[in-house]
Design an enzyme around this catalytic site. Structure first.
Site, PDB file in Angstrom:
ATOM      1  N   GLU A   1       0.842  -1.197  -0.029  1.00  0.00           N
ATOM      2  CA  GLU A   1      -0.029   0.501  -0.297  1.00  0.00           C
ATOM      3  C   GLU A   1       0.496   1.264   0.334  1.00  0.00           C
ATOM      4  OE1 GLU A   1      -2.790   2.426   3.109  1.00  0.00           O
ATOM      5  OE2 GLU A   1      -2.838   0.020   3.182  1.00  0.00           O
TER       6      GLU A   1
ATOM      7  N   LYS B   1     -11.251  -0.687   7.309  1.00  0.00           N
ATOM      8  CA  LYS B   1      -9.902  -0.697   8.324  1.00  0.00           C
ATOM      9  C   LYS B   1      -9.756   0.205   9.211  1.00  0.00           C
ATOM     10  CE  LYS B   1      -6.957   2.684   7.294  1.00  0.00           C
ATOM     11  NZ  LYS B   1      -5.795   3.469   6.817  1.00  0.00           N
TER      12      LYS B   1
END
Length: 224
Positions: free
Chosen positions: A45, A134
């Protein structure tokens, strides 16, 4: 037949960890990707806080192709989401929830992982079609115990705790119901990046792989 976003989600489930790359340059970010891959984590990421992050995403896709699942982090709105997808990002992650960014991602069959913290935010994200969220910053609000509390009313939501996740508590997060974990500087050591010490990051990557492998429930291990 699984959609592209389904395939990305399945790969995240298989790997069990999303390394969050924050670096002072795109070259540092790409060094981190190489080190992660060498250690056994084929996922990255790359956050939008990295200078020239879009170029780093393009280069990561060019060099590694399908070997690395390349995502973009700190995606704050739909326009940034569009830029990241155009650069080749295969999934998008945000520190918070933005309905328009999620809408854009779903229209283009890109997995979008919004950041949430409270039950209300989880409900909002889920009502807009989020498949996975998340929890950030997880470590600052109770860690695994807080995650376990959230899973009570939301047993089916896929949760990726991020912020304060490390080798010491990774197993506790999975016991609390984590779908995967997000790890930043605890894995991608800033000092190692500055000194181009890829070996240290690779060694840490192997340690995290071992920790995640031993910590995950048997039903998740079976997916590997």
């Amino acid at each position: 037949m699984p959609t592209p976003s389904d395939q990305v989600l399945a790969r995240i489930a298989e790997i069990g960890i999303i390394p969050v790359i924050r670096a002072e340059s795109s070259s540092q970010a790409l060094l981190a990707v190489e080190a992660l891959l060498a250690g056994g984590i084929p996922i990255a990421e790359i956050t939008m806080t990295v200078p020239c992050a879009l170029e780093a995403i393009r280069e990561c896709r060019r060099v590694h192709g399908a070997r690395v699942l390349t995502g973009a982090g700190t995606v704050l709105n739909a326009e940034i989401a569009r830029q990241c997808v155009d650069a080749g990002a295969e999934f998008l992650v945000s520190p918070g929830f933005d309905a328009e960014a999620l809408k854009f991602a779903k229209q283009h069959d890109i997995l979008f992982i919004p950041g949430v913290l409270t039950p209300t935010e989880i409900m909002a994200a889920r009502n807009h079609g989020a498949e996975v969220v998340k929890v950030f910053p997880s470590g600052n609000v109770g860690g695994p115990a807080y995650l376990k509390a959230l899973k009570g009313p939301f047993p089916d939501i896929k949760v990726i705790p991020t912020g304060g996740v490390n080798l010491t508590n990774a197993a506790d997060y999975f016991k609390a119901g984590a779908f995967a974990i997000g790890v930043g500087s605890e894995l991608i050591d800033p000092a190692a990046l500055k000194s181009s010490n890829a070996l240290k990051i690779t060694q840490l990557t192997r340690q995290y792989c071992e920790a995640v492998s031993s910590a995950r429930p048997a039903k998740m291990q079976a997916r590997r």
